[in-house]
Design an enzyme around this catalytic site. Structure first.
Site, PDB file in Angstrom:
ATOM      1  CG  ASP A   1       9.169   9.564  -7.257  1.00  0.00           C
ATOM      2  OD1 ASP A   1       8.057   9.741  -7.802  1.00  0.00           O
ATOM      3  OD2 ASP A   1       9.283   8.989  -6.167  1.00  0.00           O
TER       4      ASP A   1
HETATM    5  C1  BGC Z   1       5.875   8.418  -5.718  1.00  0.00           C
HETATM    6  C2  BGC Z   1       6.139   7.306  -6.687  1.00  0.00           C
HETATM    7  C3  BGC Z   1       5.027   7.236  -7.699  1.00  0.00           C
HETATM    8  C4  BGC Z   1       4.890   8.586  -8.372  1.00  0.00           C
HETATM    9  C5  BGC Z   1       3.805   8.605  -9.424  1.00  0.00           C
HETATM   10  C6  BGC Z   1       5.553   9.716  -6.399  1.00  0.00           C
HETATM   11  O1  BGC Z   1       5.136  10.684  -5.514  1.00  0.00           O
HETATM   12  O2  BGC Z   1       7.023   8.573  -4.893  1.00  0.00           O
HETATM   13  O3  BGC Z   1       6.266   6.083  -6.022  1.00  0.00           O
HETATM   14  O4  BGC Z   1       5.295   6.240  -8.629  1.00  0.00           O
HETATM   15  O5  BGC Z   1       4.564   9.554  -7.392  1.00  0.00           O
HETATM   16  O6  BGC Z   1       2.558   8.534  -8.881  1.00  0.00           O
END
Ligand code: BGC
Length: 826
Positions: free
Chosen positions: A356
């Site tokens: 993530d």
């Molecule tokens: C979120 C994810 C997301 C990623 C990309 C993160 O902050 O937890 O769910 O896919 O950002 O945007």
């Protein structure tokens, strides 16, 4: 630096905040179309691609167009990616993917390999900012949160740089969060789950993929399959609810929708690579606070949190995202146990894992890595192949490999996985996206129709006293009261993706479109969504809007409007940015002064219909008590107003069923139906019930009413016992005893009375059927269970089906039904 600050620094905005106005988009499209028109007047899309290809070939001499075929057009050719004048194995589309990957790996330098393990965010002017890195092969992927991605022009520019100007021409893969729709935003996933029709996810995600792919996106960070039992956690909106069995069906269906259902379909121009997230346990955040620690036993992990991921992997998901949270003492993004032993070892996942956002870098903040080098080492060796945004891999891996701290084989394996997915997606053979498609791809009639259907079907009727709903056709004056009544942009929920305010139908507009001449609709806001000039996210400006606090007479005015009407509909809820990422709450009531507004309007004595727009189960016992009817409409997407109006006026019967428990108060959470029995179940003293409030839920899992009434007969089993490997059929006569047609969602629950490896839940959903019946009609509803359906996981991941006594219910929800018993023989 926070994500928002980082985004600001780089001149872009988070995916859930940013939208471009349709005027800007139109401008960009018209530039593209102008160029195309100049090139040739009457080209077909395939012909156009061929033209683009051959003209590029003339410039760069690396594009070799093969014999054309109507189905494959330019895809018959090959590209001389390493510019050596020869068709090497990795450039040859006819060779198996594994051979192409091996050939390419052999040609790569260590720096080029590490480049394949890093994803950067797109930001402003990425073609200028990242050109040098792209030419050196140091970027594998872009994550797009910026407004630019409504058109593939920039994406193709980046691809041209890497394909034409880097040594090996390895294409980049462009990722973006397409959670519940792209331009056509569908209801939030939690709402869609309430339809109890996994096929709906396949249909909505097929359209989401089609629109996203037309904008140049190759890969979505979805589905989000985290089990959630705590409505304080705002990301409960993004998942399927609290049941692992139903969640697993929804997860698999979503993957099929994004990636396509035919073998190799992922390479098709209308599909995107799916990413199962957030692996794993993220939904169990302590206190419901996003990113917080989780403590989950191996037994609970195996039986509740992992099954949805396994189902997605089995359905062919090519990527998985490692989560932010600590999982029982180790950050999930450094957990070799879950990322390698389970995901690869037990499930044979062939794709790659991306962290993530910044999660590898955050291993330092978690306090398990002393520095960024240790973070990179831990992340990579645990099984995180690609790092999102943080820079520990590009900054430290090369040196660590040279110093012998990380075996080259570990890097090679991660690169192999990334390249495999890029080959499978077809990026090496058709790296560019057709720039014309997005002119027509968005908001197509089939997409709009499905968005309306999904919005209506995901409504859950929670209360309907004296047949208050549907609104009578005789009604002449309707009062529509509440801050969500005419607010379109709130309806798309926390991951609005590329919704434009102008695309969204508010409930007031949806109702207006339905009313015959002569019926009067009066709208009164009554109060603000939130008070004290607080800000909430604005779709079209990417910034925040200051909310206008409730004016002095607003509540009184609303009461007057209610007093003059024949039917009063109140539209209440919570702001969309209170759910989704970082959208945690410590209370679960209505936001701002809505409760006060509701109390004032109901004090008139008029029967009040409440429509709720929210991203999580709310604890609203007062609404249940005083409203005449309550319709849970969630955040229903761009067609929300039309879909909800269809249900309010009875053009569509409500058929949704809750997939999360609604608590009576925030003090009851985490709350879920499939809990263990404990040693002291029941009511009374020393049973662990609350001294100061109900222990029962406000609405249980599976709950939902219809406009008609169904009677459940007695459950009949075809045998009292079943041999291991055998099947058992349970029947029941279902009758529509009401005066309208309707669809009942009949649910099958079981309970194993003893599990040798650990306790079994008091009920587990094992089947459901949606049965449409005319008034007066009845039907035998049968469920056939195999003993394999009765199993569960031990802590080693073995599926155990044990002999012993079982209970079974065929019921309208998880809290009702008559019990039947059977035995699984030795
Ligand atoms: C979120 C994810 C997301 C990623 C990309 C993160 O902050 O937890 O769910 O896919 O950002 O945007």
């Amino acid at each position: 630096m926070s994500r928002e600050e980082r985004e600001e620094n780089e001149g872009w905005n988070s995916p859930s905040q940013t939208l471009r106005s349709s005027r800007e988009i139109g401008f960009e499209f018209s530039l593209v179309s102008l160029q195309i028109l100049r090139m040739k007047h009457s080209l077909t899309v395939a012909g156009l691609l061929l033209f683009v290809f051959t003209s590029l070939a003339a410039d760069t001499n690396i594009y070799h167009v093969g014999p054309s075929s109507p189905s494959a057009s330019t895809r018959q050719g090959w590209i001389d990616l390493n510019k050596n004048g020869k068709k090497d194995t990795y450039e040859d589309p006819s060779r198996p993917v594994a051979s192409r990957v091996n050939d390419l790996l052999k040609r790569m330098t260590l720096d080029e390999k590490i480049g394949q393990l890093w994803q950067v965010n797109y930001g402003k002017d990425p073609d200028k900012r990242f050109a040098a890195k792209l030419k050196r092969g140091e970027i594998s992927s872009f994550l797009d949160g910026s407004a630019l991605i409504e058109s593939p022009v920039m994406r193709n520019k980046l691809q041209h740089i890497t394909v034409e100007q880097s040594r090996l021409g390895i294409p980049v893969i462009l990722g973006h969060d397409v959670i519940h729709g792209f331009r056509t935003v569908f209801p939030i996933s939690l709402a869609q789950a309430c339809v109890w029709e996994p096929d709906l996810f396949q249909r909505t995600q097929t359209i989401a993929a089609r629109e996203a792919a037309a904008a140049g996106i190759d890969w979505t960070f979805a589905p989000m399959v985290d089990l959630a039992r705590d409505p304080r956690w705002g990301r409960i909106a993004e998942g399927f609810g609290e049941d692992p069995w139903l969640g697993a069906l929804d997860a698999a269906a979503s993957v099929r929708g994004f990636q396509g259902i035919t073998p190799g379909g992922i390479a098709g121009p209308d599909h995107v690579v799916a990413c199962m997230k957030h692996y794993v346990g993220y939904g169990a955040a302590e206190g419901g606070r996003d990113y917080n620690t989780t403590e989950i036993s191996e037994f609970t992990l195996r039986n509740f949190y992992l099954p949805q991921f396994k189902a997605g992997v089995d359905a062919g998901a090519w990527t998985v995202m490692s989560a932010f949270n600590e999982l029982s003492g180790m950050p999930a993004s450094a957990s070799r146990h879950t990322l390698t032993e389970i995901l690869r070892g037990e499930w044979h996942f062939p794709g790659y894992v991306i962290s993530d956002w910044g999660a590898v870098g955050e291993l330092v903040d978690h306090g398990v890595a002393a520095d960024t080098a240790a973070a990179a080492r831990q992340g990579l060796t645990a099984g995180v192949d690609m790092e999102m945004v943080s820079t520990t891999y590009p900054d430290t891996l090369a040196q660590q490999v040279k110093a012998g701290k990380i075996p080259l084989a570990v890097v090679d394996e991660a690169v192999r996985r990334v390249l495999t997915v890029k080959f499978e997606k077809g990026l090496f053979d058709h790296p560019y996206t057709d720039e014309t498609r997005c002119q027509t791809a968005f908001l197509q009639p089939d997409a709009i129709a499905l968005a309306r259907e999904a919005a209506a079907e995901s409504c859950v009727l929670l209360k309907n006293e004296n047949g208050t709903l549907p609104v009578s056709r005789e009604t002449k004056k309707i009062a529509l009261i509440g801050p969500f009544a005419d607010d379109a942009e709130e309806l798309v929920g926390p991951w609005s993706s590329r919704a434009h305010v102008s695309d969204i139908v508010s409930l007031a507009d949806g109702i207006r479109a339905k009313l015959p001449a002569g019926v009067q609709l009066t709208v009164a806001r009554g109060c603000a969504i939130i008070e004290n000039g607080k800000a909430r996210r604005h779709l079209d400006t990417s910034g925040k809007i200051r909310e206008q606090p409730t004016g002095t007479n607003e509540i009184a005015d609303a009461v007057a409007v209610a007093g003059a009407a024949d039917a009063v509909v109140m539209v209440l809820g919570e702001p969309r940015d209170w759910s989704g990422e970082d959208g945690s709450r410590s209370t679960l009531g209505l936001s701002g002064r809505q409760q006060e507004l509701f109390d004032a309007v109901t004090a008139t004595g008029k029967p009040v219909i409440v429509v709720l727009f929210n991203g999580r189960p709310l604890a609203v016992p007062e609404i249940q008590k005083k409203a005449a009817a309550v319709l849970e409409a969630w955040f229903p997407g761009v067609q929300g107003g039309n879909g909800v109006a269809d249900v309010l006026f009875g053009d569509i019967d409500p058929a949704g069923r809750l997939t999360t428990t609604f608590p009576n108060s925030v003090g009851q959470v985490p709350f879920y139906y499939n809990h263990f029995n404990t040693g002291r179940p029941g009511t009374g003293d020393y049973k662990g019930n609350y001294a100061d409030g109900p222990t029962a839920p406000l609405y249980p899992f599976g709950y939902g009413l219809t406009y008609t009434k169904f009677d459940y007969g007695k459950v009949r089993l075809d045998a009292p016992a079943v041999k291991p490997g055998g099947t058992l059929t349970a029947h029941l006569l279902l009758a529509n005893v009401g005066s309208r047609a309707g669809t009942e969602t009949v649910q099958l629950y079981i309970r194993a009375l003893a599990g040798s490896a650990g306790p079994r839940p008091v009920r587990e959903l094992k089947g459901f059927r949606k049965i449409p019946l005319q008034p007066g009609e009845s039907r035998d509803v049968a469920f056939t269970l195999s003993t394999n359906d009765l199993g569960y996981y031990d802590t080693k991941g073995n599926w155990l089906v044990e002999p012993g006594k079982y209970q079974l219910w065929i019921a309208k929800d998880s809290a009702s039904g008559e019990l039947a018993e059977f035995e699984v023989q030795k």
